[in-house]
Motif scaffolding. Structure first.
Motif, PDB file in Angstrom:
ATOM      1  N   PRO A  92       0.819  -1.228   0.000  1.00 39.90           N
ATOM      2  CA  PRO A  92       0.000   0.000   0.000  1.00 39.90           C
ATOM      3  C   PRO A  92       0.851   1.276   0.000  1.00 39.90           C
ATOM      4  O   PRO A  92       0.488   2.266  -0.646  1.00 39.90           O
ATOM      5  N   GLU A  93       1.981   1.248   0.695  1.00 43.06           N
ATOM      6  CA  GLU A  93       2.856   2.427   0.675  1.00 43.06           C
ATOM      7  C   GLU A  93       3.454   2.640  -0.717  1.00 43.06           C
ATOM      8  O   GLU A  93       3.585   3.780  -1.182  1.00 43.06           O
ATOM      9  N   ILE A  94       3.837   1.556  -1.370  1.00 45.37           N
ATOM     10  CA  ILE A  94       4.381   1.671  -2.734  1.00 45.37           C
ATOM     11  C   ILE A  94       3.320   2.269  -3.672  1.00 45.37           C
ATOM     12  O   ILE A  94       3.605   3.137  -4.500  1.00 45.37           O
ATOM     13  N   ARG A  95       2.087   1.823  -3.501  1.00 42.09           N
ATOM     14  CA  ARG A  95       0.998   2.336  -4.336  1.00 42.09           C
ATOM     15  C   ARG A  95       0.849   3.858  -4.157  1.00 42.09           C
ATOM     16  O   ARG A  95       0.680   4.589  -5.141  1.00 42.09           O
ATOM     17  N   GLU A  96       0.947   4.312  -2.929  1.00 43.35           N
ATOM     18  CA  GLU A  96       0.807   5.753  -2.669  1.00 43.35           C
ATOM     19  C   GLU A  96       1.988   6.538  -3.241  1.00 43.35           C
ATOM     20  O   GLU A  96       1.815   7.614  -3.825  1.00 43.35           O
ATOM     21  N   ILE A  97       3.187   5.992  -3.065  1.00 44.06           N
ATOM     22  CA  ILE A  97       4.372   6.674  -3.604  1.00 44.06           C
ATOM     23  C   ILE A  97       4.265   6.783  -5.131  1.00 44.06           C
ATOM     24  O   ILE A  97       4.576   7.817  -5.727  1.00 44.06           O
ATOM     25  N   ARG A  98       3.807   5.703  -5.738  1.00 41.92           N
ATOM     26  CA  ARG A  98       3.686   5.682  -7.210  1.00 41.92           C
ATOM     27  C   ARG A  98       2.856   6.859  -7.722  1.00 41.92           C
ATOM     28  O   ARG A  98       3.164   7.449  -8.767  1.00 41.92           O
TER      29      ARG A  98
END
Lengths: 332, 168
Positions: free
Chosen positions: A150-156
Motif C-alpha cells: 500500500p505504501e508503494i501504491r501511494e508513492i507511485r
C-alpha cells in the motif's frame, strides 16, 4: 498493467548470457572495481567483456544496466567518471547510481543514457525521489525494502518516474546505502569499496563436533550446529551473546532471503514497473533457476493465468524465505 | 560467540592408505590430461583467479579414497590425486560429495545454496575459493562433458553412469 520487466543479476559474462537466455528483460552488472556494490574477487566485467556482453544482450532484445552504485570517497571521483564514460561508450542502456555527484556527472555528460536510482540511495519518500528526478532526470527508482505494498501504491501516485522493487534474493539491513558494519571490523567499506564482508577477511572453521563457525576479521560472528543451515558471513546476520539473553541471538537480522513470488500480482497492480532479482554474487545455476521461474510467473500473470511459481527455497539463504516489510510492518 | 580452539582438520583414515595410493596411481594420468585440456580450452579462467593461481587447493570428495590437489598455475599446472594423509598443506580446502563437486564445477548446482545446506564445506583462504568458484562459473558449457568426451563414447557412458549412480 505495468511493464513488469524482469531485471536479472549478472556477475560474469557467462551469467549474463544465462540470464538473457532464461528470459531477462534486462540484466545488471558492474566493472571489476569499487564502482559497484558487489566488488567481489573474480567477479564482474572488464570493458572488453562488457562490450561483448552488451552486443549479446542487445542481439536478443535484452537491456544492460551498469551498476555504479557505490559512493566515491571525497576527492576520488575519477574512477566513477571513467566507468560512466566507458559504459556510455559501450552502449549500456542505463546507469544505476546512488551518489548525487555521480548522478550529476552522468546527467550532464551522458544525458542520452537513462539514470536509475539504486537502492543504495535509500530514497523512500516521494520528496526524496522527486528531488533526484528533478535534478538528475532519474527515470526509475529502486525502492528500499522497507515499504509495504500500500505504501508503494501511494508513492507511485506522487512521483514522476518508474518504480523497481526487489522480489527475490539476499535480504539486507533496511537502510540500504548506510551500512558501516563491514567497515567496523575490516576497515573496508560496503558503500565506498563495494565489499560486504570481504572474502579475504572471512574464515570458516569446522569443529570436532561438526559444528562450523564463521569469522570476519578474526571475530566469530556465528556458529552453526552440525545439522543447522548456514547463512552468509555478514555482521548483520551474525548471532551474538548479550548479558540479557540466555542464548546467542540474531541481534540485527536472521539469515533469510526475500521471496515475493506470491505478491507479484499485487505489485503489478500497485504500479511497479520492474522486478529485481538479487544475486550478482551467485552462480549461473542460481541465475538460470530463479530467472526461469520468475519469467514463467510474470508471463502467466500478464496472460491472465494464475502463476505457479517454482519452489526456490533451496536457493535461499539459510533455506528460509520471507515477504519481509512488503507484507507487513511487523516484520523485523 | 566463542569458537573455542577445538578446530581440527578431517583425520585421514590409515586403513585406506593402500587403497588410496593405488587409486591415485590409476586416476593420475586421466587427471593430468583433463587439467591440460581444460586450461587450453578455457584460458580466461586464469585471469579471474588473479593472485590465487599459485594457491594449493585441496578438493576432497568425501566418499572417494583420495583427495585432489589443484594448483591452477598456468605455467606449472598441478592436478593430482593424493592420499589424504599425504595431501599438501592447503591454501584452501573444499569438501563435499563427489557428484556435488562435479555439478558445482559445471554450474549445475549453486555453490552458495550448497554451502547454506551444509553439503559443501570450505576452510582456509575464502577469497581463493570465491575466485575459483567465479572463474569456473564463467566457463560456458560443461567441463565434465568435455572431459568425458576426451575418452570417446566410453567416457560419455561412464559419466552418464556416474550421474545415474549419484542421484542428487
Amino acid at each position: 498493467m505495468s511493464l513488469a520487466e524482469l531485471i536479472c543479476p549478472a556477475g560474469t559474462p557467462a551469467a549474463l548470457r544465462t540470464a538473457v537466455d532464461a528470459g531477462a528483460d534486462a540484466v545488471y552488472c558492474g566493472f571489476q572495481d569499487a564502482t559497484n556494490a558487489r566488488n567481489f574477487p573474480g567477479l564482474n566485467f572488464t570493458p572488453d567483456e562488457l562490450a561483448a556482453s552488451v552486443a549479446y544482450a542487445h542481439d536478443k532484445g535484452t537491456k544492460v544496466l551498469l551498476a555504479l552504485n557505490t559512493y566515491p570517497p571525497a576527492g576520488k571521483v575519477d574512477l566513477w567518471r571513467q566507468a560512466a564514460d566507458t559504459g556510455a561508450l559501450l552502449g549500456v542502456d542505463a546507469f544505476i547510481v546512488a551518489d548525487m555527484g555521480v548522478a550529476d556527472y552522468i546527467a550532464r555528460t551522458h544525458p542520452g543514457v537513462r539514470l536509475h536510482l539504486s537502492v543504495q540511495a535509500a530514497a523512500s519518500s516521494p520528496e526524496a525521489i522527486r528531488y533526484y528526478c528533478e535534478n538528475f532526470a532519474v527515470k526509475r527508482v529502486v525502492l528500499p525494502r522497507i515499504l509495504t505494498i500500500p505504501e508503494i501504491r501511494e508513492i507511485r501516485k506522487e512521483i514522476p518516474c518508474e518504480i523497481e522493487t526487489f522480489i527475490f534474493g539476499n535480504h539486507g539491513l533496511m537502510v540500504e546505502g548506510r551500512c558501516s558494519l563491514t567497515n567496523y571490523l575490516t576497515g573496508q567499506s560496503t558503500n565506498m569499496d563495494g565489499v560486504c564482508s570481504p572474502a579475504s577477511d572471512v574464515e570458516y572453521k569446522r569443529h570436532t563436533d561438526d559444528s562450523m563457525s564463521s569469522q570476519l576479521a578474526g571475530f566469530t560472528i556465528d556458529c552453526f550446529g552440525a545439522d543447522e543451515k548456514a547463512g552468509y558471513p555478514t555482521i548483520c546476520k551474525g548471532r551474538y551473546t548479550a548479558p540479557h539473553r540466555s542464548e546467542p541471538y540474531y541481534a540485527f537480522e536472521v539469515p533469510i532471503s526475500l521471496n515475493l513470488s506470491r505478491l507479484l500480482p499485487d505489485l503489478i497492480d500497485a504500479g511497479v514497473h520492474a522486478f529485481k532479482i538479487e544475486g550478482r554474487q551467485r552462480s549461473k545455476s542460481y541465475v538460470r533457476g530463479v530467472v526461469s521461474a520468475f519469467r514463467q510467473a510474470v508471463d502467466d500473470i500478464r496472460a491472465g493465468r494464475e502463476a505457479n511459481i517454482a519452489d526456490l527455497v533451496a536457493l535461499t539463504e539459510g533455506q528460509k524465505q520471507t515477504q519481509g516489510a512488503f507484507e507487513t510492518k511487523k516484520w523485523r | 560467540m566463542s569458537a573455542g580452539d577445538d578446530t581440527l582438520p578431517r583425520a585421514a583414515d590409515p586403513g585406506t592408505s593402500v587403497l588410496a595410493r593405488l587409486s591415485c596411481l590409476i586416476v593420475q594420468p586421466v587427471l593430468t590430461r583433463v587439467v591440460r585440456r581444460v586450461a587450453k580450452q578455457h584460458p580466461s579462467l586464469f585471469s579471474r583467479l588473479g593472485p590465487h593461481q599459485g594457491t594449493d587447493f585441496v578438493i576432497d570428495p568425501v566418499e572417494l579414497p583420495f583427495a585432489l590437489h589443484l594448483r591452477p598455475d598456468p605455467q606449472a599446472l598441478v592436478f593430482r590425486a593424493v592420499a589424504r594423509n599425504a595431501a599438501p598443506e592447503a591454501g584452501a580446502t573444499i569438501r563435499g560429495k563427489f557428484m556435488l563437486l562435479l555439478e558445482l564445477v559445471d554450474s549445475e548446482e549453486d555453490g552458495d545454496a550448497a554451502f547454506f545446506s551444509r553439503d559443501l564445506e570450505v576452510t582456509g583462504d575464502t577469497e581463493a575459493v570465491v575466485r575459483l568458484r567465479n572463474a569456473l562459473d564463467d566457463v560456458d558449457g560443461s567441463i565434465a562433458e568435455e572431459t568425458a568426451g576426451m575418452f570417446g563414447p566410453a567416457g560419455r557412458a561412464i559419466l552418464a553412469r556416474l550421474r545415474r549412480a549419484y542421484p542428487t
